[in-house]
Structures are given as structure tokens and as C-alpha cells.
Design an enzyme around this catalytic site. Structure first.
Site, PDB file in Angstrom:
ATOM      1  N   CYS A  81      -0.107   4.104   1.730  1.00 53.62           N
ATOM      2  CA  CYS A  81      -0.660   5.751   3.346  1.00 53.62           C
ATOM      3  C   CYS A  81       0.693   5.492   4.093  1.00 53.62           C
ATOM      4  O   CYS A  81       0.490   6.509   4.340  1.00 53.62           O
ATOM      5  CB  CYS A  81      -1.945   4.856   3.330  1.00 53.62           C
ATOM      6  SG  CYS A  81      -1.779   3.057   3.963  1.00 53.62           S
ATOM      7  N   CYS A  95      -3.708   5.868  -0.008  1.00 53.18           N
ATOM      8  CA  CYS A  95      -3.736   4.338  -0.564  1.00 53.18           C
ATOM      9  C   CYS A  95      -3.111   4.802  -2.322  1.00 53.18           C
ATOM     10  O   CYS A  95      -2.649   3.846  -2.793  1.00 53.18           O
ATOM     11  CB  CYS A  95      -4.253   3.745   0.006  1.00 53.18           C
ATOM     12  SG  CYS A  95      -5.027   3.701   1.569  1.00 53.18           S
ATOM     13  N   ARG A  99      -3.127   2.366  12.755  1.00 53.26           N
ATOM     14  CA  ARG A  99      -3.074   3.835  11.944  1.00 53.26           C
ATOM     15  C   ARG A  99      -2.408   4.113  13.163  1.00 53.26           C
ATOM     16  O   ARG A  99      -0.696   5.063  12.981  1.00 53.26           O
ATOM     17  CB  ARG A  99      -4.530   4.515  12.150  1.00 53.26           C
ATOM     18  CG  ARG A  99      -4.846   3.522  10.575  1.00 53.26           C
ATOM     19  CD  ARG A  99      -6.719   4.787  10.190  1.00 53.26           C
ATOM     20  NE  ARG A  99      -7.516   3.626   9.108  1.00 53.26           N
ATOM     21  CZ  ARG A  99      -8.560   3.967   8.702  1.00 53.26           C
ATOM     22  NH1 ARG A  99      -8.828   5.069   9.362  1.00 53.26           N
ATOM     23  NH2 ARG A  99      -9.041   3.375   7.170  1.00 53.26           N
ATOM     24  N   LYS A 109     -12.424  -4.853   1.783  1.00 52.96           N
ATOM     25  CA  LYS A 109     -11.698  -4.823   2.944  1.00 52.96           C
ATOM     26  C   LYS A 109     -12.564  -3.486   3.536  1.00 52.96           C
ATOM     27  O   LYS A 109     -13.337  -2.562   2.756  1.00 52.96           O
ATOM     28  CB  LYS A 109     -10.383  -4.323   2.972  1.00 52.96           C
ATOM     29  CG  LYS A 109      -9.921  -2.995   3.461  1.00 52.96           C
ATOM     30  CD  LYS A 109      -8.502  -2.819   3.032  1.00 52.96           C
ATOM     31  CE  LYS A 109      -7.541  -1.919   4.015  1.00 52.96           C
ATOM     32  NZ  LYS A 109      -6.426  -1.557   4.025  1.00 52.96           N
ATOM     33  N   ARG A 148     -10.941   6.909   3.743  1.00 48.59           N
ATOM     34  CA  ARG A 148     -10.959   6.009   2.809  1.00 48.59           C
ATOM     35  C   ARG A 148     -12.680   5.842   2.477  1.00 48.59           C
ATOM     36  O   ARG A 148     -12.197   4.848   2.000  1.00 48.59           O
ATOM     37  CB  ARG A 148     -10.469   5.137   3.491  1.00 48.59           C
ATOM     38  CG  ARG A 148      -8.547   5.820   3.998  1.00 48.59           C
ATOM     39  CD  ARG A 148      -7.589   4.797   3.909  1.00 48.59           C
ATOM     40  NE  ARG A 148      -6.101   5.531   3.998  1.00 48.59           N
ATOM     41  CZ  ARG A 148      -5.419   5.443   5.135  1.00 48.59           C
ATOM     42  NH1 ARG A 148      -5.507   4.291   6.204  1.00 48.59           N
ATOM     43  NH2 ARG A 148      -4.870   5.983   5.407  1.00 48.59           N
ATOM     44  N   CYS A 162       1.123  -1.059   0.339  1.00 51.73           N
ATOM     45  CA  CYS A 162       0.056  -0.269  -0.192  1.00 51.73           C
ATOM     46  C   CYS A 162       0.553   1.614  -0.126  1.00 51.73           C
ATOM     47  O   CYS A 162       1.973   0.829  -0.042  1.00 51.73           O
ATOM     48  CB  CYS A 162      -0.862   0.034   1.377  1.00 51.73           C
ATOM     49  SG  CYS A 162      -2.280   1.129   1.289  1.00 51.73           S
ATOM     50  N   SER A 173      -6.521  -4.880  14.504  1.00 49.02           N
ATOM     51  CA  SER A 173      -6.360  -3.840  15.597  1.00 49.02           C
ATOM     52  C   SER A 173      -6.949  -3.780  16.994  1.00 49.02           C
ATOM     53  O   SER A 173      -6.859  -4.318  18.140  1.00 49.02           O
ATOM     54  CB  SER A 173      -4.899  -2.797  15.431  1.00 49.02           C
ATOM     55  OG  SER A 173      -5.913  -1.981  14.808  1.00 49.02           O
ATOM     56  N   LYS A 178     -11.643  -8.294   5.489  1.00 49.05           N
ATOM     57  CA  LYS A 178     -11.092  -7.485   7.117  1.00 49.05           C
ATOM     58  C   LYS A 178     -11.594  -7.097   7.081  1.00 49.05           C
ATOM     59  O   LYS A 178     -12.321  -6.132   5.900  1.00 49.05           O
ATOM     60  CB  LYS A 178      -9.442  -6.629   6.162  1.00 49.05           C
ATOM     61  CG  LYS A 178      -9.148  -6.361   7.100  1.00 49.05           C
ATOM     62  CD  LYS A 178      -8.122  -5.152   6.184  1.00 49.05           C
ATOM     63  CE  LYS A 178      -7.276  -4.381   7.486  1.00 49.05           C
ATOM     64  NZ  LYS A 178      -5.872  -3.437   7.238  1.00 49.05           N
ATOM     65  N   TYR A 224      -2.733 -10.280  15.858  1.00 49.79           N
ATOM     66  CA  TYR A 224      -1.790 -10.600  16.444  1.00 49.79           C
ATOM     67  C   TYR A 224      -1.468 -11.643  17.693  1.00 49.79           C
ATOM     68  O   TYR A 224      -0.904 -11.642  18.581  1.00 49.79           O
ATOM     69  CB  TYR A 224      -2.169  -8.897  17.308  1.00 49.79           C
ATOM     70  CG  TYR A 224      -2.196  -8.135  15.642  1.00 49.79           C
ATOM     71  CD1 TYR A 224      -1.267  -7.644  15.542  1.00 49.79           C
ATOM     72  CD2 TYR A 224      -2.745  -7.412  15.646  1.00 49.79           C
ATOM     73  CE1 TYR A 224      -0.652  -6.019  14.507  1.00 49.79           C
ATOM     74  CE2 TYR A 224      -3.129  -6.975  14.671  1.00 49.79           C
ATOM     75  CZ  TYR A 224      -2.388  -6.073  13.959  1.00 49.79           C
ATOM     76  OH  TYR A 224      -2.358  -5.195  12.916  1.00 49.79           O
TER      77      TYR A 224
END
Length: 300
Positions: free
Chosen positions: A95, A103, A180, A170, A192, A93, A250, A223, A289
Site C-alpha cells: 500500500c 495492498c 496512515r 487484521k 480496505r 505490504c 496507532s 490487530k 509504540y
């Protein structure tokens, strides 16, 4: 299978705590051996790299994204030398590298200019493949970028050497905040939503999945994960012969930690329950994660 998202910054000695992502850090390339070594010994098989540049001069086309001295390409080469069996995917990407934080490339009025954005994304993906990435994963959501990347990889001899994992569905979610913070990728203006999917857009998601399959994606991703289990199930049906990935993003990770911290439930039990729901929906690859935790929790 789990894939571990890690943040690579351009300070080679960095090990910086990310306050909104419990237990996660930004890493410099000189720290990767000490960080990844114990995880590989426990059975870590795959990672996905996200570049977090702070020292580079960002511009309107994201020029630092494929800088050979930038964090992603340096990390690919370092990991390949240290852990040759570890599978390396790279988020693709712009961004994190554009001066405006969007992006893709922009028209003068600030809207996305799709054609040159797709060309630039394909250039970055090919650079990562040439550096040694096993998989490139475009997350920009620009129309047509899967076909362009696939063509670029094939023309350069990487068509059967580098997997193409598409962030096909997404969604424009409220669950990306900690990411972010970690990646420093919030846009400097606007949002976005014009190129990510609206949360209720089931039909758009299904069409995007089918389009990416037709354009040559090797893996289809959804996602975020937990609010979109129905889309994961749709992806498994629409792309029955493809691996189906989902990203436990996240905000999902942080929510599980927050609830456990408040005594609402047990952390391990909820980590299992949420990821098992993704498998039940049809996911065969989970970006999470929690991956280091599962290396301890799951039997070898």
C-alpha cells in the site's frame, strides 16, 4: 516481549515528527544509529520496519517495495551492521508503494486481483529475507499469501532462516488513522474492508487463524489489540503451539496518550493496564509504540 514499530523514509537524513503519534518520528537511515543506539543499550531486542517512500515513482504493482535502494532494504542492512543482535522484522505490504494505495494489484474495475497480488507479496518478502531480515510479516490480508511466502522462502533456502509472522486476524478498524498519516498509505479511492475483517467477524477471524497455521505461519498476529482481546484468546487456543502476537495500533496508542493528556488517568498506569490485558488474553509478543517507555519502566 515487546517489538518496536519504526517508520523508515527515503530521505536518509530525515527525523520528522508525526503529529498524530506522540513521540514518534519518520527516520532516515543515517539517523538510525543515534536513534536506536540508546534504546539498544537499554535492552531493545526487536523492531519492525515500515517503509515510507516519498521520492520514488509509485506504480500499480508497488515496484519500489523491494528496491535495493529503497528505505526498508537500506535500513535492514544498516541495522544489521550497527546492531547485529537486534532482531529485525519487516512489514510486507504494497500500500505504501502502489499508485492507488491499496495492498495488492487491481482488476480494471478497481477490485483486488488476488493471484498476482500474492505473487508480488511473496517476491517482496523474499527480497527482505535476502537483505537480512530475521522475520517477514505480511499485512496485506490476501488469501493464500502465507503459503506462497513460505514456499518462496523455502525454495530460496530461507525456510529455517527467516520467520514468517502473519497478520492473521487484521480487522477493518477505525484505529489506523495515525499510522496512515505516518506511512502515507491511505488508499486513493475506496477502502480496505473487502480484504480486512469486519469488526464483528469472530468466525472469519478464527478461520483465518487456522488457515494461516495450516499454510505455514510461524507467528500468528491479531490487530488491533484492545478491542479484540477475545480474538487474541481464540488465537492462543487455536494456535496453542505458536507464539501469539498482537499489535497495539496507532489509534490505541494515541487514545491512551489523549486520555492521559486530558487528566482521565495516568499514562504509565494505563499503558501497563492495556498491555497486561493483552498478555492475560494470551499474547506473547506485543508490537507497541510504548516500547521505549517500557524500556525505562520495566526492571532490567
Amino acid at each position: 516481549m515487546f517489538m518496536y514499530p519504526i517508520f523508515i523514509t527515503d530521505d536518509p537524513d530525515a527525523s520528522v515528527v508525526i503529529p498524530t503519534l506522540p513521540g514518534q518520528r519518520r527516520w532516515g537511515v543515517n539517523q538510525l544509529e543515534g536513534f536506536l543506539g540508546p534504546l539498544v543499550q537499554k535492552g531493545l531486542c526487536s523492531v519492525i520496519l515500515f517503509g515510507v517512500p516519498f521520492k520514488c515513482a509509485k506504480d500499480d504493482r508497488g515496484s519500489p517495495a523491494d528496491d535495493p535502494q529503497g528505505p526498508v532494504i537500506q535500513a535492514i542492512q544498516k541495522i544489521r551492521s550497527l546492531f547485529p543482535e537486534l532482531y529485525i522484522a519487516c512489514d510486507v505490504c504494497l500500500c505504501e508503494y502502489t499508485s492507488h494505495g491499496h495492498c495488492g494489484l487491481l482488476h480494471p474495475d478497481g477490485t483486488i486481483h488476488t493471484e498476482p497480488s500474492v505473487t508480488r507479496i511473496a517476491q517482496v518478502a523474499l527480497s527482505y529475507a535476502r537483505a537480512g531480515a530475521h522475520c517477514v510479516a505480511p499485512s496485506d490480508m490476501m488469501d493464500g499469501r502465507i503459503q506462497a511466502i513460505k514456499r518462496s522462502l523455502m525454495d530460496a533456502g530461507f525456510g529455517n532462516r527467516c520467520t514468517l509472522m502473519s497478520y492473521s486476524a487484521k480487522f477493518a478498524s477505525g484505529l489506523y488513522g495515525p499510522f496512515r498519516d505516518a506511512a502515507g498509505s491511505a488508499p486513493s479511492f475506496g477502502d480496505r474492508k473487502c480484504y480486512q475483517l469486519p469488526p464483528a467477524a469472530k468466525g472469519l477471524a478464527r478461520r483465518a487463524i487456522q488457515r494461516d497455521v495450516a499454510e505455514g505461519a510461524d507467528i500468528i498476529m491479531v490487530k488491533p489489540s484492545l478491542p479484540y482481546l477475545d480474538i487474541i484468546a481464540d488465537a492462543a487456543q487455536l494456535a496453542a503451539d505458536h507464539p501469539i502476537a498482537c499489535y497495539q495500533v496507532s489509534g490505541e496508542f494515541a487514545m491512551v496518550h489523549a486520555g492521559a493528556g486530558a487528566g482521565v488517568y495516568d499514562l504509565k498506569a494505563m499503558a501497563f493496564e492495556t498491555t497486561e490485558s493483552m498478555v492475560r488474553a494470551g499474547a506473547t509478543l506485543i508490537l507497541s509504540y510504548f516500547t521505549p517507555n517500557f524500556l525505562d519502566w520495566l526492571p532490567a
